[in-house]
Design an enzyme around this catalytic site. Structure first.
Site, PDB file in Angstrom:
ATOM      1  N   LYS A   3       0.164   4.200  -0.323  1.00 17.14           N
ATOM      2  CA  LYS A   3      -0.493   5.419   0.186  1.00 17.14           C
ATOM      3  C   LYS A   3      -0.234   6.570  -0.795  1.00 17.14           C
ATOM      4  O   LYS A   3      -0.122   6.336  -1.996  1.00 17.14           O
ATOM      5  CB  LYS A   3      -0.027   5.742   1.602  1.00 17.14           C
ATOM      6  CG  LYS A   3      -0.128   4.536   2.529  1.00 17.14           C
ATOM      7  CD  LYS A   3      -0.052   4.871   3.973  1.00 17.14           C
ATOM      8  CE  LYS A   3      -0.025   3.603   4.791  1.00 17.14           C
ATOM      9  NZ  LYS A   3      -0.162   3.821   6.204  1.00 17.14           N
ATOM     10  N   SER A  32       3.005  -2.292  10.401  1.00 18.74           N
ATOM     11  CA  SER A  32       4.456  -2.300  10.602  1.00 18.74           C
ATOM     12  C   SER A  32       5.095  -3.659  10.298  1.00 18.74           C
ATOM     13  O   SER A  32       6.034  -4.079  10.987  1.00 18.74           O
ATOM     14  CB  SER A  32       4.818  -1.832  12.015  1.00 18.74           C
ATOM     15  OG  SER A  32       4.357  -0.512  12.217  1.00 18.74           O
ATOM     16  N   GLU A  36      -7.189   4.753   7.571  1.00 21.71           N
ATOM     17  CA  GLU A  36      -6.985   6.173   7.253  1.00 21.71           C
ATOM     18  C   GLU A  36      -8.197   6.737   6.516  1.00 21.71           C
ATOM     19  O   GLU A  36      -8.532   7.906   6.669  1.00 21.71           O
ATOM     20  CB  GLU A  36      -5.675   6.339   6.454  1.00 21.71           C
ATOM     21  CG  GLU A  36      -4.463   6.132   7.356  1.00 21.71           C
ATOM     22  CD  GLU A  36      -3.198   5.696   6.645  1.00 21.71           C
ATOM     23  OE1 GLU A  36      -3.119   5.759   5.415  1.00 21.71           O
ATOM     24  OE2 GLU A  36      -2.272   5.259   7.371  1.00 21.71           O
ATOM     25  N   HIS A  87      -9.658   1.149   4.594  1.00 20.11           N
ATOM     26  CA  HIS A  87      -8.416   1.356   5.326  1.00 20.11           C
ATOM     27  C   HIS A  87      -8.704   2.319   6.481  1.00 20.11           C
ATOM     28  O   HIS A  87      -9.505   3.242   6.353  1.00 20.11           O
ATOM     29  CB  HIS A  87      -7.346   1.937   4.386  1.00 20.11           C
ATOM     30  CG  HIS A  87      -5.982   1.938   5.000  1.00 20.11           C
ATOM     31  ND1 HIS A  87      -5.580   2.883   5.931  1.00 20.11           N
ATOM     32  CD2 HIS A  87      -4.919   1.111   4.838  1.00 20.11           C
ATOM     33  CE1 HIS A  87      -4.336   2.623   6.303  1.00 20.11           C
ATOM     34  NE2 HIS A  87      -3.912   1.551   5.666  1.00 20.11           N
ATOM     35  N   GLU A 143      -5.842  -4.956  10.518  1.00 20.61           N
ATOM     36  CA  GLU A 143      -4.809  -3.943  10.740  1.00 20.61           C
ATOM     37  C   GLU A 143      -5.104  -3.183  12.031  1.00 20.61           C
ATOM     38  O   GLU A 143      -5.910  -2.231  12.032  1.00 20.61           O
ATOM     39  CB  GLU A 143      -4.783  -2.948   9.581  1.00 20.61           C
ATOM     40  CG  GLU A 143      -4.454  -3.567   8.244  1.00 20.61           C
ATOM     41  CD  GLU A 143      -3.803  -2.537   7.317  1.00 20.61           C
ATOM     42  OE1 GLU A 143      -2.689  -2.802   6.855  1.00 20.61           O
ATOM     43  OE2 GLU A 143      -4.394  -1.473   7.087  1.00 20.61           O
ATOM     44  N   ASN A 178       0.876  -1.179   0.000  1.00 22.32           N
ATOM     45  CA  ASN A 178       0.000   0.000   0.000  1.00 22.32           C
ATOM     46  C   ASN A 178       0.912   1.227   0.000  1.00 22.32           C
ATOM     47  O   ASN A 178       1.457   1.597   1.029  1.00 22.32           O
ATOM     48  CB  ASN A 178      -0.890  -0.006   1.250  1.00 22.32           C
ATOM     49  CG  ASN A 178      -1.715   1.262   1.377  1.00 22.32           C
ATOM     50  OD1 ASN A 178      -1.841   2.032   0.414  1.00 22.32           O
ATOM     51  ND2 ASN A 178      -2.289   1.494   2.553  1.00 22.32           N
ATOM     52  N   GLY A 207       2.066   2.182  10.738  1.00 22.53           N
ATOM     53  CA  GLY A 207       3.025   3.275  10.581  1.00 22.53           C
ATOM     54  C   GLY A 207       3.695   3.700  11.871  1.00 22.53           C
ATOM     55  O   GLY A 207       4.341   4.747  11.931  1.00 22.53           O
TER      56      GLY A 207
END
Ligand code: PEP
Length: 269
Positions: free
Chosen positions: A22, A219, A106, A104, A175, A20, A181
């Site tokens: 991003k 991560s 985010e 996701h 996730e 991904n 991250g």
């Protein structure tokens, strides 16, 4: 390339590693990254790269014939029409996308995406021949409160409600938000506990749940991938930061290849 003798393949769960990107990359660095990734393959696992929309044509050209697939990081919940700034699933299909990430964390947090909206995106993705990678995961506060299981089950149940037995055609990515991250990773045991809860929930909706791939994300790196992939219900990874470095991403893909070939010693049911 994939040994027909290993238990994972027999169960129909070829490991899947998805990068991904991003909102990262440039046309020049993308070409370099993908050339290095191609050169480090082929892999005995399915590998896919989810890039920003404007790079799809370039990425398709770079990866054509490599065995590495590509996809996008989101799609609209609508068919084409008056939706300024949106990208329809049918358009992604035109660019040869295999996957599209939906839900996701985010997107859920920065764009207030609800469970039902994510489910609708997954439905349209499937309708246009794409495999949605549906992300679920809890915040640190939810983990500390002991509500992890309830949160991920609620998120997945919206998708099951919308897709019914067709839910077997999706990929689920667990996730934990606190691990994305941050450099923090769920321990393989923590991740496995959630994956087994998700697989049991899927099994109640589809007789094909045993064949479904459940990815871990948060991560993942070259150092922790192998132990994660050794868990019985972890079938690969959704990789953010490490997917931007060819050496790191290739190492994760190799770890998945080893899992596919059974070198971790696991036996899948
Ligand atoms: C992600 O963005 O889905 C992700 C897992 O990121 P990272 O690997 O950087 O934690």
């Amino acid at each position: 390339m994939v040994s027909p003798m290993n238990a994972q393949v027999t169960a129909g769960r070829l490991p899947l590693v998805v990068g991904n990107w991003k909102m990262n990359g440039t046309r020049v660095t993308n070409v370099e990254l993908l050339a290095a990734l191609r050169a480090s393959g082929p892999f005995d696992a399915e590998v896919s790269v989810c890039c920003p929309f404007p790079y799809l044509a370039d990425v398709a050209m770079s990866l054509q014939g490599s065995g590495i697939t590509w996809g996008a990081q989101d799609c609209s919940q609508h068919e084409p029409g008056a939706y300024t700034g949106e990208v329809a699933a049918v358009m992604l299909a035109e660019f040869g996308c295999r996957h599209v990430i939906v839900g996701h964390s985010e997107r859920r947090s920065q764009h207030a995406e609800s469970d039902t909206l994510v489910a609708e995106k997954a439905r349209l993705a499937l309708a246009h021949g794409l495999t949605p990678i549906v992300c679920v995961g809890e915040t640190l506060a939810e983990r500390d409160d002991g509500t992890t299981e309830g949160v991920v089950k609620r998120q997945l149940s919206a998708v099951i409600h919308t897709l019914g037995h067709c839910v077997s055609q999706i990929v689920v990515a667990y996730e934990p938000i606190w691990a994305i991250g941050t450099g923090l990773t769920a321990s393989p045991q923590q991740a496995q506990v959630v994956h087994s809860v998700l697989r049991a929930q899927l099994a109640a909706a589809s007789t094909r749940a045993i064949e479904m791939r459940l990815l871990y994300g948060g991560s993942v790196n070259a150092g922790n991938a192998q132990e994660l992939f050794a868990q019985p219900d972890i079938d690969g990874a959704l990789v953010g930061g490490a997917s931007l470095k060819a050496a790191d991403f290739s190492a994760i893909c190799r770890a998945a290849s080893h899992a596919a070939l059974g070198s971790t010693g696991k036996s899948r049911t």
